[in-house]
Design a protein around this motif. Structure first.
Motif, PDB file in Angstrom:
ATOM      1  N   ILE A 175      13.902  16.548  -6.502  1.00 59.61           N
ATOM      2  CA  ILE A 175      12.924  15.620  -7.110  1.00 59.61           C
ATOM      3  C   ILE A 175      12.508  14.505  -6.152  1.00 59.61           C
ATOM      4  N   ALA A 176      13.431  14.015  -5.340  1.00 60.03           N
ATOM      5  CA  ALA A 176      13.110  12.872  -4.466  1.00 60.03           C
ATOM      6  C   ALA A 176      12.013  13.232  -3.457  1.00 60.03           C
ATOM      7  N   ASP A 177      11.882  14.518  -3.107  1.00 61.54           N
ATOM      8  CA  ASP A 177      10.846  14.938  -2.140  1.00 61.54           C
ATOM      9  C   ASP A 177       9.434  14.672  -2.673  1.00 61.54           C
ATOM     10  N   ALA A 178       9.291  14.652  -3.996  1.00 64.97           N
ATOM     11  CA  ALA A 178       7.956  14.430  -4.583  1.00 64.97           C
ATOM     12  C   ALA A 178       7.420  13.037  -4.247  1.00 64.97           C
ATOM     13  N   ALA A 179       8.319  12.102  -3.919  1.00 61.99           N
ATOM     14  CA  ALA A 179       7.868  10.738  -3.573  1.00 61.99           C
ATOM     15  C   ALA A 179       7.053  10.741  -2.284  1.00 61.99           C
ATOM     16  N   ASN A 180       7.239  11.767  -1.444  1.00 63.26           N
ATOM     17  CA  ASN A 180       6.518  11.819  -0.159  1.00 63.26           C
ATOM     18  C   ASN A 180       5.195  12.567  -0.259  1.00 63.26           C
ATOM     19  N   ALA A 181       4.779  12.924  -1.477  1.00 65.30           N
ATOM     20  CA  ALA A 181       3.554  13.738  -1.614  1.00 65.30           C
ATOM     21  C   ALA A 181       2.462  12.982  -2.375  1.00 65.30           C
ATOM     22  N   HIS A 182       2.570  11.661  -2.451  1.00 64.53           N
ATOM     23  CA  HIS A 182       1.516  10.879  -3.116  1.00 64.53           C
ATOM     24  C   HIS A 182       0.210  11.013  -2.326  1.00 64.53           C
ATOM     25  N   HIS A 183      -0.936  11.061  -3.030  1.00 67.41           N
ATOM     26  CA  HIS A 183      -2.201  11.366  -2.350  1.00 67.41           C
ATOM     27  C   HIS A 183      -2.633  10.294  -1.350  1.00 67.41           C
ATOM     28  N   GLY A 185      -0.754   9.096   0.902  1.00 67.21           N
ATOM     29  CA  GLY A 185       0.014   9.233   2.142  1.00 67.21           C
ATOM     30  C   GLY A 185       1.160   8.229   2.197  1.00 67.21           C
ATOM     31  N   GLU A 186       1.122   7.229   1.275  1.00 65.24           N
ATOM     32  CA  GLU A 186       2.237   6.275   1.204  1.00 65.24           C
ATOM     33  C   GLU A 186       3.331   6.852   0.308  1.00 65.24           C
ATOM     34  N   LYS A 187       4.530   6.301   0.450  1.00 63.55           N
ATOM     35  CA  LYS A 187       5.629   6.772  -0.402  1.00 63.55           C
ATOM     36  C   LYS A 187       5.407   6.262  -1.837  1.00 63.55           C
ATOM     37  N   ALA A 188       5.684   7.121  -2.810  1.00 62.45           N
ATOM     38  CA  ALA A 188       5.526   6.699  -4.215  1.00 62.45           C
ATOM     39  C   ALA A 188       6.602   5.679  -4.576  1.00 62.45           C
ATOM     40  N   ASP A 189       6.213   4.712  -5.424  1.00 63.42           N
ATOM     41  CA  ASP A 189       7.181   3.722  -5.906  1.00 63.42           C
ATOM     42  C   ASP A 189       8.041   4.303  -7.025  1.00 63.42           C
ATOM     43  N   LEU A 190       7.509   5.334  -7.682  1.00 68.52           N
ATOM     44  CA  LEU A 190       8.240   5.871  -8.841  1.00 68.52           C
ATOM     45  C   LEU A 190       7.751   7.292  -9.154  1.00 68.52           C
ATOM     46  N   ILE A 191       8.681   8.111  -9.616  1.00 70.54           N
ATOM     47  CA  ILE A 191       8.335   9.475 -10.065  1.00 70.54           C
ATOM     48  C   ILE A 191       8.613   9.580 -11.566  1.00 70.54           C
ATOM     49  N   VAL A 192       7.646  10.112 -12.316  1.00 69.99           N
ATOM     50  CA  VAL A 192       7.925  10.437 -13.716  1.00 69.99           C
ATOM     51  C   VAL A 192       8.237  11.938 -13.748  1.00 69.99           C
TER      52      VAL A 192
END
Ligand code: FAD
Length: 362
Positions: A175-183, A185-192
């Motif tokens: 799940i943590a890898d999804a933080a690196n796929a925000h459109h 290009g920045e790291k996501a602050d949070l994943i739902v």
């Protein structure tokens, strides 16, 4: 502006993304292996009927979520005909002998004569005992909704897109890898986390409380009129009998089954025969007088796995490998009818979790 990833594009992910996207300060990427339009055994949402038949026990979180969802579904039905939801009358039949079966337990709140939801749905009425068919102990009718999932899920995508959310296909092992796929290009602050049954195998989550309740259906072109649900069948403890006609030409769903821990993706032809025979026996208007199952005009046979969670749906804050996460998964057979209630609570947790991040950024 917080960068948020919603992982999962079933009804849970899309409803959460829709609510989050109403706040223009949220920058949202919805990431998923499956998107509306796909039919896959790992993607429950397209297979659902779907209707609003409350099953949450009185006083439970589940009741709160279903109670909170009705006004949203009502408003969408009234205001947005293009969303693919219509109002439809429904009949509910209870046979006390089903009480201990898997299906009977699943429907126990729905079929009881004095349920909490009688003040939520319109036109709730008990059917007088002298009008009941032999074998039926009590029955009621009310107005509910039936959702054409093939229209509603894309409608939700459209609402999110209109509000600026970006959709991308992606598959994650952790799940943590999804933080690196925000459109951005920045790291996501949070994943739902709205990954449904896959929360069982998704790295960092690995929730062994998740298991399937297999639902087999037949979609037909025949239209019997009102919807109908029965507390059980004489064909097996985990078989079900329900009928619903979807809005906007979506066909009629004949169900079904509630087979816990059964992962079989292939329709069972014998079960399909029983589903069709039961439907005609209880709703003869499905076919022309004198016809049997040959009178049904079949669109498709289908199987979906309801994402059930022992102990109930998980709506909770978490932190995994340093990434903030809000979980919203494990909606069993009630993902649509509890969708807004659950997502409103998930969105509140997102706001709470992001307070500290936003303070640090300022
Ligand atoms: P899903 O729809 O399964 O979506 C999961 C999402 O996560 C998908 O987009 C998937 O691709 C993505 N994903 C998962 N893992 C990963 C990963 N590792 N990487 C990337 N993406 C990932 N509910 C009702 O309220 N009313 C009904 O009448 C009703 N009838 C039903 C009838 C049947 C036959 C079935 C099977 C279900 C029914 N349900 C009904 C239940 C409802 O369909 C589910 O509760 C709901 O669809 C669950 O939605 P979800 O978004 O949580 O999961």
């Amino acid at each position: 502006m917080p960068n948020i990833v919603v992982l999962g594009a079933g009804v849970s992910g899309l409803t959460t993304a829709y609510l989050l996207s109403k706040d223009p300060s949220n920058k949202i990427t919805v990431l998923a292996k499956h998107m509306p339009g796909d039919y896959d055994i790992e993607y429950a949402s397209p297979w659902a009927g779907a209707n609003y038949m409350p099953v949450g026990k009185q006083g439970s979180d589940h009741e709160r979520w279903e109670r909170a969802t009705w006004p949203y579904l009502k408003e969408i039905t009234e205001k947005y005909p293009e969303a693919g939801i219509h109002f439809l009358g429904t009949l509910i039949y209870n046979r006390k002998k089903d009480q201990e079966s898997d299906t009977g337990k699943w429907f126990s709140e729905l079929v009881q004569p004095n349920p909490w939801y009688k003040d939520v749905v319109p036109d709730f009425k008990a059917i007088p005992s002298e009008k009941l068919a032999p074998g039926i102990d009590n029955a009621q009718e009310f107005t509910s909704v039936c959702i054409n999932t093939a229209v509603y899920l894309p409608w939700l995508v459209g609402q999110c897109t209109k509000n600026g959310a970006v959709f991308k296909r992606a598959v994650f092992k952790h799940i943590a890898d999804a933080a690196n796929a925000h459109h951005t290009g920045e790291k996501a602050d949070l994943i739902v986390n709205c990954t449904g049954l896959s929360a069982r195998t998704l790295g960092g989550v690995n929730d062994s409380k998740m298991h399937p309740a297999r639902g087999q259906i037949v979609v037909v072109r025949n239209d019997p009129g009102p919807m109908l649900s029965v507390s059980g069948t004489d064909d097996g403890e985990d078989e079900a009998l329900y009928i619903m006609t979807r809005a906007a030409g979506g066909g009629t769903i004949l169900g079904g089954s509630y087979q816990k821990h059964n992962w079989d993706a292939m329709p069972d032809p014998n079960l399909a025969n029983r589903i069709m025979k039961r439907a005609i026996a209880i709703a003869p208007s499905l076919v022309k007088p004198g016809q049997g199952i040959e009178g049904l005009d079949i669109v498709r046979h289908g199987v979906g796995l309801r994402p059930l969670r022992e102990g109930g749906t998980r709506i909770e804050k978490d932190e995994i490998n340093g990434v903030k996460v809000v979980h919203n998964y494990g909606h069993g057979g009630f993902g649509y009818q509890a969708s807004f209630g659950c997502s409103v609570e998930a969105v509140a947790l997102v706001k709470e979790a992001l307070q500290s991040t936003l303070r640090a950024k300022l």
